[in-house]
Design an enzyme around this catalytic site. Structure first.
Site, PDB file in Angstrom:
ATOM      1  N   CYS A 142      33.569  60.310  26.513  1.00  0.00           N
ATOM      2  CA  CYS A 142      34.122  61.099  27.621  1.00  0.00           C
ATOM      3  C   CYS A 142      34.599  62.474  27.136  1.00  0.00           C
ATOM      4  O   CYS A 142      33.793  63.278  26.695  1.00  0.00           O
ATOM      5  CB  CYS A 142      35.216  60.317  28.332  1.00  0.00           C
ATOM      6  SG  CYS A 142      35.556  60.986  29.993  1.00  0.00           S
ATOM      7  N   HIS A 235      32.645  55.660  30.333  1.00  0.00           N
ATOM      8  CA  HIS A 235      33.587  54.763  29.658  1.00  0.00           C
ATOM      9  C   HIS A 235      33.041  53.342  29.655  1.00  0.00           C
ATOM     10  O   HIS A 235      33.540  52.468  30.372  1.00  0.00           O
ATOM     11  CB  HIS A 235      34.943  54.788  30.351  1.00  0.00           C
ATOM     12  CG  HIS A 235      35.762  56.001  30.075  1.00  0.00           C
ATOM     13  ND1 HIS A 235      36.449  56.182  28.893  1.00  0.00           N
ATOM     14  CD2 HIS A 235      36.002  57.099  30.832  1.00  0.00           C
ATOM     15  CE1 HIS A 235      37.089  57.337  28.932  1.00  0.00           C
ATOM     16  NE2 HIS A 235      36.836  57.911  30.094  1.00  0.00           N
ATOM     17  N   GLU A 237      33.591  51.247  27.586  1.00  0.00           N
ATOM     18  CA  GLU A 237      34.615  50.366  27.019  1.00  0.00           C
ATOM     19  C   GLU A 237      35.621  49.887  28.068  1.00  0.00           C
ATOM     20  O   GLU A 237      36.375  48.939  27.803  1.00  0.00           O
ATOM     21  CB  GLU A 237      35.356  51.074  25.882  1.00  0.00           C
ATOM     22  CG  GLU A 237      36.438  52.051  26.297  1.00  0.00           C
ATOM     23  CD  GLU A 237      35.927  53.408  26.744  1.00  0.00           C
ATOM     24  OE1 GLU A 237      36.745  54.290  27.032  1.00  0.00           O
ATOM     25  OE2 GLU A 237      34.690  53.586  26.827  1.00  0.00           O
TER      26      GLU A 237
END
Length: 309
Positions: A142, A235, A237
């Site tokens: 990001c 993202h 994650e």
């Protein structure tokens, strides 16, 4: 992949409750293979949450991964205690003489600022310059991806008319790239940002391949041709409730945010979101560890700086 982290790190209990293989120091020293050395520069204010998210994804492989967490010495955290950072995080001065097989640079909630106005920007630039010769492959996430592209290639970022928040469909552009091995023709990734980079800027850089794009979110994944610099605009994650937590946080601040796209069933924040990006998140991080790091990094970690060029 078992991960070795401090025995007292709070993330340990959460990971063990998910049956993720966390290795203690005593067992790690009896293994006869060289572990991968991974450095995580965690710029997120929610340190523990981000630790759990990244460690979860780095754990799904048969090799041992030794983790060091890095913080910015020139920035005072408002959300994490000094005692916590002193116990679990290192400063650049403590790691600059080491070599690492891989490094992750997370996002940060500073994207609306010009890069040069971020208080720790000079230190971050020093770390990114250091990584070129002391880290085999760096994964930027990001704002970390925007920072890496700007610092290394002068790629600008652009302010969006409104925040991009939600889960968006993406398609691979380079079908045979190792980083996307096993990916479907369509995959999903969370995004949460006010700014973007543009493909037209990346296409002018011969050293960079655009790997995956979204009709709405734009360029999602790009990488240098040698695989040593990876840039992920979203993202992967994020866990199930991260976007919900961000949405509720913004509401409490009076920002009046839009409901994240394609996230809540029926677009209702009262509903529990559905996770449908986890399998590709595991593939992305697993492919990075395997193809960009493990299969490329020299066995003698001190050779990393000598192998470049």
């Amino acid at each position: 992949m078992p991960i070795k982290i401090p025995d007292t790190l709070p993330a340990r209990e959460a990971l063990e409750n998910e049956n993720i293989f966390v290795m203690n120091s005593r067992r790690a020293t009896t293994q006869d293979i060289r572990p991968l050395e991974i450095l995580i520069l965690n710029l997120m204010p929610t340190k523990v949450e981000t630790e759990i998210q990244l460690l979860r994804l780095l754990s799904n492989s048969p090799l041992q991964v030794d983790i060091d967490f890095l913080r910015m010495a020139t920035h005072e955290s408002k959300n994490t205690s000094h005692e916590y950072l002193e116990q679990f995080y290192k400063t650049f001065g403590q790691v600059r003489l080491k070599k690492y097989d891989g490094m992750i640079i997370t996002g940060a909630p500073v994207e609306t600022l010009p890069f040069e106005e971020v208080d720790y920007w000079p230190e971050l630039c020093e770390i990114m310059d250091w990584s070129v010769e002391n880290v085999y492959s760096t994964l930027h996430i990001c704002w970390g991806a925007q920072a890496g592209l700007y610092h290394h290639y002068r790629v600008p970022k652009y302010r969006r008319a409104e925040k991009l928040s939600g889960i968006y469909a993406h398609r691979p552009v380079v079908r045979n790239h190792p980083l996307l091995r096993g990916f479907d023709d369509l995959f999903y990734m969370p995004h949460s940002r006010y700014t973007e980079i543009r493909r037209s800027d990346l296409d002018r850089i011969p050293d960079i391949d655009v790997l995956a794009v979204s009709d709405i979110a734009g360029v999602a994944i790009s990488a240098t041709i040698d695989g040593r610099q990876i840039f992920v605009q979203g993202h992967m994650e994020y866990d199930l409730l991260t976007l919900r937590n961000e949405y509720e946080r913004d509401r409490e601040r009076g920002i009046d945010p839009n409901v994240p796209d394609n996230y809540f069933p029926g677009n209702s924040p009262r509903q529990t979101p559905i996770m449908y990006w986890q399998s590709h998140a595991n593939m992305l991080f697993g492919n990075w560890l395997n193809y960009s790091v493990y299969q490329q990094t020299p066995y003698d970690i001190l050779e990393i700086g000598r192998r470049i060029g």
